[in-house]
Design a protein around this motif. Structure first.
Motif, PDB file in Angstrom:
ATOM      1  N   PRO A  35       0.808  -1.228   0.000  1.00  7.35           N
ATOM      2  CA  PRO A  35       0.000   0.000   0.000  1.00  7.35           C
ATOM      3  C   PRO A  35       0.837   1.273   0.000  1.00  7.35           C
ATOM      4  CG  PRO A  35      -0.945  -1.602   1.503  1.00  7.35           C
ATOM      5  CD  PRO A  35       0.361  -2.176   1.045  1.00  7.35           C
ATOM      6  N   GLY A  36       1.949   1.268   0.734  1.00  5.83           N
ATOM      7  CA  GLY A  36       2.768   2.465   0.811  1.00  5.83           C
ATOM      8  C   GLY A  36       3.537   2.781  -0.455  1.00  5.83           C
ATOM      9  N   MET A  37       3.622   1.820  -1.377  1.00  6.71           N
ATOM     10  CA  MET A  37       4.343   2.045  -2.628  1.00  6.71           C
ATOM     11  C   MET A  37       3.450   2.600  -3.727  1.00  6.71           C
ATOM     12  SD  MET A  37       6.745  -1.353  -2.955  1.00  6.71           S
ATOM     13  CE  MET A  37       7.810  -0.659  -4.229  1.00  6.71           C
ATOM     14  N   VAL A  38       2.147   2.387  -3.610  1.00  3.31           N
ATOM     15  CA  VAL A  38       1.254   2.683  -4.730  1.00  3.31           C
ATOM     16  C   VAL A  38       1.292   4.156  -5.117  1.00  3.31           C
ATOM     17  CG1 VAL A  38      -1.162   2.732  -5.460  1.00  3.31           C
ATOM     18  CG2 VAL A  38      -0.246   0.719  -4.319  1.00  3.31           C
ATOM     19  N   SER A  39       1.250   5.047  -4.131  1.00  6.84           N
ATOM     20  CA  SER A  39       1.242   6.475  -4.453  1.00  6.84           C
ATOM     21  C   SER A  39       2.550   6.923  -5.081  1.00  6.84           C
ATOM     22  CB  SER A  39       0.966   7.294  -3.189  1.00  6.84           C
ATOM     23  OG  SER A  39       2.009   7.115  -2.242  1.00  6.84           O
ATOM     24  N   ARG A  40       3.616   6.179  -4.863  1.00  6.99           N
ATOM     25  CA  ARG A  40       4.926   6.532  -5.428  1.00  6.99           C
ATOM     26  C   ARG A  40       5.131   5.929  -6.808  1.00  6.99           C
ATOM     27  NH1 ARG A  40       8.359   7.878  -0.659  1.00  6.99           N
ATOM     28  NH2 ARG A  40      10.120   7.856  -2.106  1.00  6.99           N
ATOM     29  N   ALA A  41       4.199   5.085  -7.250  1.00 10.68           N
ATOM     30  CA  ALA A  41       4.399   4.336  -8.490  1.00 10.68           C
ATOM     31  C   ALA A  41       3.461   4.773  -9.608  1.00 10.68           C
ATOM     32  CB  ALA A  41       4.206   2.843  -8.224  1.00 10.68           C
ATOM     33  N   THR A  42       2.787   5.909  -9.450  1.00 13.80           N
ATOM     34  CA  THR A  42       1.801   6.308 -10.460  1.00 13.80           C
ATOM     35  C   THR A  42       2.435   6.525 -11.830  1.00 13.80           C
ATOM     36  OG1 THR A  42       2.028   8.592  -9.679  1.00 13.80           O
ATOM     37  CG2 THR A  42       0.182   7.306  -8.812  1.00 13.80           C
ATOM     38  N   ALA A  43       3.697   6.946 -11.869  1.00 17.77           N
ATOM     39  CA  ALA A  43       4.359   7.126 -13.170  1.00 17.77           C
ATOM     40  C   ALA A  43       4.536   5.797 -13.872  1.00 17.77           C
ATOM     41  CB  ALA A  43       5.720   7.796 -12.971  1.00 17.77           C
TER      42      ALA A  43
END
Length: 271
Positions: free
Chosen positions: A56-64
């Motif tokens: 969950p904590g990675m999703v917002s950082r992986a939008t690109a």
């Protein structure tokens, strides 16, 4: 919002087998070699793979990575289990919900992954683990989110090949009966029997880091030849000299039937 079947058809694009790259190891192992910095880990994923397994904590950082049209799908892990904390020698396989289905959708997940461990040594804990899986599965399906069920035995490294096979064979069928849409699990010494007893697609995982990249490609080839509809590789796809090149080779083997040796040569893989 796309429905469950639409999302599954995107995963199995043109009825091809699927390649998922697991990048969620930090949720259980902390920073490990090759995955110390989240942004640098995400930069090692080739955009040609079908999906990426994220915490969950990675999703917002992986939008690109997954936000553009035609980009890999975002698979989010929704529950947490001590089973995966290998470095801390946990023994009881306790499981808890980390993210609800509704929150996963809000955060941008395309597919959910929900793990299940049984034969923990406690019937009460086994029943709790089934309850966690079932509640999350129900919430996901109400929102059109497909569920990859992950069957992972406790203390898997201590099981004999036959014990591992028996647990995986039965566990996969249980997950299917509980309503999973696909399953991620171990390749076993009689893997065709696992596939034959399970009415939904199975992904073979990469498990331990293989000695060479060719060994990892050969494992993927065996899994597909024995009935898997795809693979979920993490360490073997990221802890390598050139992760995108290996992942492109993996796609050639899994999706296009290329021989491991040919794929390794095509993508200049060196060990």
């Amino acid at each position: 919002m796309p429905g469950k079947e639409t999302r599954l058809s995107r995963l199995f694009n043109r009825n091809e087998n699927a390649v998922i790259i697991a990048a969620d190891h930090g949720e259980f192992d902390g920073p490990i070699p090759g995955m110390i910095e989240i942004d640098k880990t995400l930069a090692k994923i080739d955009p040609g793979v079908d999906a990426v397994l994220l915490s969950p904590g990675m999703v917002s950082r992986a939008t690109a990575l997954y936000g553009a049209k035609g980009a890999p799908l975002a698979v989010m892990r929704l529950n947490w289990s001590t089973t995966y904390c290998f470095g801390w020698d946990y023994r009881e396989a306790g499981t808890c919900t980390v993210v609800s289905a509704a929150e996963a959708v809000r955060m941008g997940a395309d597919i959910a992954l929900v793990s299940l461990t049984l034969k923990t040594g406690s019937e009460e804990r086994d029943a709790h683990n089934v309850e966690v899986f079932s509640e999350l599965r129900q919430g996901c399906h109400q929102l059109g989110l497909p569920v990859i069920g992950e069957y992972f035995p406790p203390a898997d490294r201590e099981l004999s090949p036959d014990e591992l096979h028996d647990q995986v064979r039965i566990g996969c069928r249980i997950l299917a009966e509980l309503g999973a849409d696909c399953i991620k699990t171990f390749h076993t010494n009689r893997f065709p029997d696992v596939v034959a007893g399970c009415p939904i697609p199975i992904f073979g995982l990469g498990a331990e880091k293989m000695p060479t990249q060719l060994d990892a490609l050969a494992l993927a080839r065996r899994e597909i030849d024995e009935g898997a509809r795809g693979v979920v590789f993490g360490r073997n796809a990221i802890q390598v000299p050139d992760p995108p090149a290996f992942q492109r080779a993996l796609c050639d083997v899994v999706k296009r039937g290329m021989a491991p040796e040919e794929a390794a040569k095509k993508h200049s893989l060196k060990n």
